[in-house]
Scaffold this motif. Structure first.
Motif, PDB file in Angstrom:
ATOM      1  N   THR A  67     -33.844  33.938 -43.813  1.00 49.33           N
ATOM      2  CA  THR A  67     -33.319  32.595 -43.669  1.00 49.33           C
ATOM      3  C   THR A  67     -32.757  32.247 -42.368  1.00 49.33           C
ATOM      4  O   THR A  67     -32.182  33.050 -41.706  1.00 49.33           O
ATOM      5  N   LYS A  68     -33.100  31.020 -41.801  1.00 39.93           N
ATOM      6  CA  LYS A  68     -32.561  30.642 -40.665  1.00 39.93           C
ATOM      7  C   LYS A  68     -32.075  29.182 -40.684  1.00 39.93           C
ATOM      8  O   LYS A  68     -32.530  28.380 -41.372  1.00 39.93           O
ATOM      9  N   VAL A  69     -30.807  29.115 -40.162  1.00 39.07           N
ATOM     10  CA  VAL A  69     -30.123  27.838 -40.268  1.00 39.07           C
ATOM     11  C   VAL A  69     -29.789  27.299 -38.807  1.00 39.07           C
ATOM     12  O   VAL A  69     -29.315  28.160 -37.912  1.00 39.07           O
ATOM     13  N   VAL A  70     -30.352  26.207 -38.348  1.00 38.51           N
ATOM     14  CA  VAL A  70     -30.253  25.781 -37.060  1.00 38.51           C
ATOM     15  C   VAL A  70     -29.568  24.484 -36.994  1.00 38.51           C
ATOM     16  O   VAL A  70     -29.885  23.604 -37.710  1.00 38.51           O
ATOM     17  N   SER A  71     -28.586  24.600 -36.162  1.00 35.05           N
ATOM     18  CA  SER A  71     -27.759  23.180 -35.733  1.00 35.05           C
ATOM     19  C   SER A  71     -27.444  23.262 -34.308  1.00 35.05           C
ATOM     20  O   SER A  71     -27.663  24.161 -33.300  1.00 35.05           O
ATOM     21  N   LYS A  72     -26.624  22.254 -33.950  1.00 35.80           N
ATOM     22  CA  LYS A  72     -26.347  22.004 -32.534  1.00 35.80           C
ATOM     23  C   LYS A  72     -25.541  22.884 -32.136  1.00 35.80           C
ATOM     24  O   LYS A  72     -25.321  23.246 -30.723  1.00 35.80           O
ATOM     25  N   ASP A  73     -24.666  23.436 -32.851  1.00 34.15           N
ATOM     26  CA  ASP A  73     -23.729  24.568 -32.489  1.00 34.15           C
ATOM     27  C   ASP A  73     -24.400  25.909 -32.507  1.00 34.15           C
ATOM     28  O   ASP A  73     -23.699  26.980 -32.185  1.00 34.15           O
ATOM     29  N   GLY A  74     -25.553  26.266 -33.040  1.00 33.15           N
ATOM     30  CA  GLY A  74     -26.225  27.653 -32.919  1.00 33.15           C
ATOM     31  C   GLY A  74     -27.211  27.833 -34.112  1.00 33.15           C
ATOM     32  O   GLY A  74     -27.773  27.070 -34.657  1.00 33.15           O
ATOM     33  N   THR A  75     -27.627  29.121 -33.933  1.00 40.53           N
ATOM     34  CA  THR A  75     -28.460  29.402 -34.972  1.00 40.53           C
ATOM     35  C   THR A  75     -27.846  30.687 -35.933  1.00 40.53           C
ATOM     36  O   THR A  75     -27.341  31.595 -35.338  1.00 40.53           O
ATOM     37  N   VAL A  76     -28.066  30.508 -37.343  1.00 40.33           N
ATOM     38  CA  VAL A  76     -27.927  31.641 -38.340  1.00 40.33           C
ATOM     39  C   VAL A  76     -28.844  32.461 -38.635  1.00 40.33           C
ATOM     40  O   VAL A  76     -29.863  31.768 -39.186  1.00 40.33           O
ATOM     41  N   ILE A  77     -29.091  33.808 -38.657  1.00 43.67           N
ATOM     42  CA  ILE A  77     -30.328  34.449 -39.076  1.00 43.67           C
ATOM     43  C   ILE A  77     -29.782  35.351 -40.370  1.00 43.67           C
ATOM     44  O   ILE A  77     -28.913  36.231 -40.114  1.00 43.67           O
ATOM     45  N   ALA A  78     -30.263  35.212 -41.517  1.00 47.59           N
ATOM     46  CA  ALA A  78     -29.486  36.138 -42.772  1.00 47.59           C
ATOM     47  C   ALA A  78     -30.700  36.248 -43.714  1.00 47.59           C
ATOM     48  O   ALA A  78     -31.871  35.713 -43.753  1.00 47.59           O
TER      49      ALA A  78
END
Length: 565
Positions: free
Chosen positions: A200-211
């Motif tokens: 899963t990837k979560v992309v926002s203006k604050d950054g990216t999460v890869i999990a």
């Protein structure tokens, strides 16, 4: 004899039907403009109803333009402007409906099929709605929309009662704050929690999460990740075997093989546990803690029980390697935030030109100082320095000045393996561009032992001097000149008169065996650097022409004649 019996009835719509009964078993026709009844030889009744058709079953109303109703199987086919209304919460619309009354399964298809409840809309070209359980399923690509999110996938389930959705394949959740992509997702519209079990990837203006496995609150940004996860933003990258993060307050906690990379100052923190507070600009790592900081093409390695990286609030930004020298005055877009790097308890430090053991340590990038606390010991080249506390001043990231406070002791081993020694209350040591000891200034109860040698490096004797203040100048690790403030008390001892007890000042302890190496620091933290990638050399294409020539030469080579015995 006719096999079918046809009866056509034209009737007015009844003013009112029987009262609604939630437990009714048969699909009930409330009204239509016309009805054609077909009876099969076995007695099965097939009804064809046209225009403004309304059916009711188990409290749900079904509308269409035309319907075929099998009374015996309790099923119907409906066409044109299909609509299902279940209570006051769920509405399904489409072009075609196949409804099985015994199982209460409705299969709706069309160019656009929608299922709406009070707060969300599901859209696809096919929706299978189990009216008994309240679960809707789209087997083809579909979309779910609510006030905050738009969610698309190739397949999906939506439970209209629990408000829990399950999505499969090419799942994408779009919110005004972020975009989440995955392959499998369970989303609760009430709690706003998204659970995933695939990359899963979560992309926002604050950054990216890869999990790969975790839960994400789409409203608050709070998340829990159960497998190795990476959070990446413009300032840092945080990775751990498990990780929780509060996006609103910019707080993160990681556990297991933690790595926190500060992008601005090229610092990496490793450990068993890690915390990050973005609002305060603070990071903390403990459990086999290790930090690696790049300083002027060299790397500082440090381990401690706990490591901190703290942003210095209110300080001007420092230029990065990419920035110009005047970046602080002109543009801070490519500048790094000054920080303090703190090692607390059982510190070991290794840098090519500096090694240390101490209780605690503070590295300040703003003024390029390293403060060693609680009886530290430092080695630099062939020098050893001890005191109650020591401050090292770096200029252009090279050691230039060392301030030793209280019970100061400096030992320098010369080329003849003698130990030149200086002790006093306070000592200031100066180093040249090559980080060699250049000058030592002693204040308060100064004592020194230094060995003299001629130009041929032959020993000439030893000096023992006591004086309140003194300055010793070194050249190639040997005392070249000494200056005294006040009346010195000293004596010169020729080589043959030097006794073992004269060679050492009180408190002398050459602790070279304790000097940490890079291997020592890494071994203490169980850190294993990644092996470099081995690149196979590209084989040059063989010259086939040359090979052919060689073969021809071998073929034509004259074999030697064997002599007869």
């Amino acid at each position: 004899m006719s096999l079918l019996t046809f009866t056509t009835i034209y009737a007015q719509r009844p003013a009112s039907g029987p009262p609604l009964t939630a437990g009714e078993e048969k699909v009930f026709l409330l009204g239509a403009d016309s009805i054609t009844i077909n009876k099969l030889p076995d007695g099965t009744e097939i009804r064809r109803v046209v225009n403004k058709v309304i059916f009711r079953h188990k409290g749900a109303l079904m509308y269409c333009d035309l319907a075929i109703h099998n009374v015996a199987s309790n099923a119907l086919e409906a066409y044109g402007h299909v609509k299902i209304v279940q209570g006051d919460t769920v509405t399904v619309t489409g072009d075609t409906l196949f409804y099985y009354g015994n199982s209460r399964l409705a299969k709706v298809s069309g160019k656009v099929v929608t299922l709406k409840d009070r707060k969300r809309t599901v859209t696809s070209n096919r929706i299978e709605y189990d009216m008994a359980s309240g679960v809707a399923f789209y087997p083809d690509r579909g979309k779910t929309v609510d006030a905050e999110n738009t969610l698309t996938s190739k397949q999906g389930y939506y439970d209209t009662r629990t408000k829990i959705s399950t999505y499969y394949h090419d799942v994408k959740l779009v919110n005004k704050k972020y975009t989440l992509t995955t392959d499998t997702l369970v989303y609760n519209s009430l709690t706003k929690m998204a659970d995933f079990r695939s990359p899963t990837k979560v992309v926002s203006k604050d950054g990216t999460v890869i999990a790969k496995n975790g839960s994400y609150n789409t409203e608050t940004g709070e998340s829990v990740f159960r497998t190795r996860t990476t959070i990446d933003n413009p300032d840092y990258t945080l990775t751990g075997d498990s990780l929780s993060f509060d996006n609103l307050n910019k707080k993160g906690f990681a556990k297991g093989n933690v790595e926190l990379v500060s992008k601005n100052d090229e610092t990496i923190l490793n450990g068993d546990f890690g915390q990050y507070n973005g609002k305060l600009g603070r990071s903390k790592v403990w459990g086999h803690a290790l930090t690696r900081t790049v300083i002027s093409k060299d790397t500082l390695f440090m381990t401690a029980d706990t490591l901190y990286s703290i942003e210095i609030q209110g300080a001007k930004a420092l230029p990065t390697k990419k920035a110009s020298k005047n970046v602080i005055d002109s543009d801070t877009s490519d500048a790094q935030k000054p920080r303090q790097l703190i090692g607390y308890k059982n510190v070991l430090l290794y840098k090519k030109d500096l090694q240390s053991k101490c209780d605690s340590l503070i590295y300040n990038s703003l003024d390029s100082t390293i403060t060693f606390l609680k009886k530290p010991i430092i080695w630099s080249g062939k020098y050893q320095m001890e005191a109650d506390s020591i401050v090292a001043q770096l200029i252009n990231q090279k050691l230039r000045t060392m301030y030793l406070k209280a019970k100061s002791f400096v030992i320098a081993q010369d080329t003849l393996f003698n130990f030149n020694q200086v002790k006093g209350r306070r000592i200031t040591a100066f180093f040249d561009d090559s980080t060699r000891l250049e000058r030592v200034f002693v204040e308060g109860n100064g004592e020194s032992v230094y060995f003299a040698a001629n130009e041929a490096n032959k020993p000439m004797g030893m000096n023992r001097v006591e004086c309140a203040k003194m300055t010793l100048n070194f050249k190639r690790n040997q005392v070249n000149r000494i200056q005294f403030v006040g009346q010195p008390d000293g004596r010169f001892i020729p080589p043959q008169g030097v006794k073992a007890e004269d060679k050492q000042l009180d408190g002398f302890n050459w602790r070279i065996k304790e000097k940490p190496t890079k291997t020592d620091v890494l071994a203490k933290t169980n850190f294993k650097p990644k092996p470099p990638k081995i690149v196979k050399p590209i084989e040059k294409p063989q010259d086939k022409t040359n090979q052919t020539v060689k073969k021809e030469v071998l073929k034509t080579k004259v074999k030697p004649k064997l002599k007869k015995l």
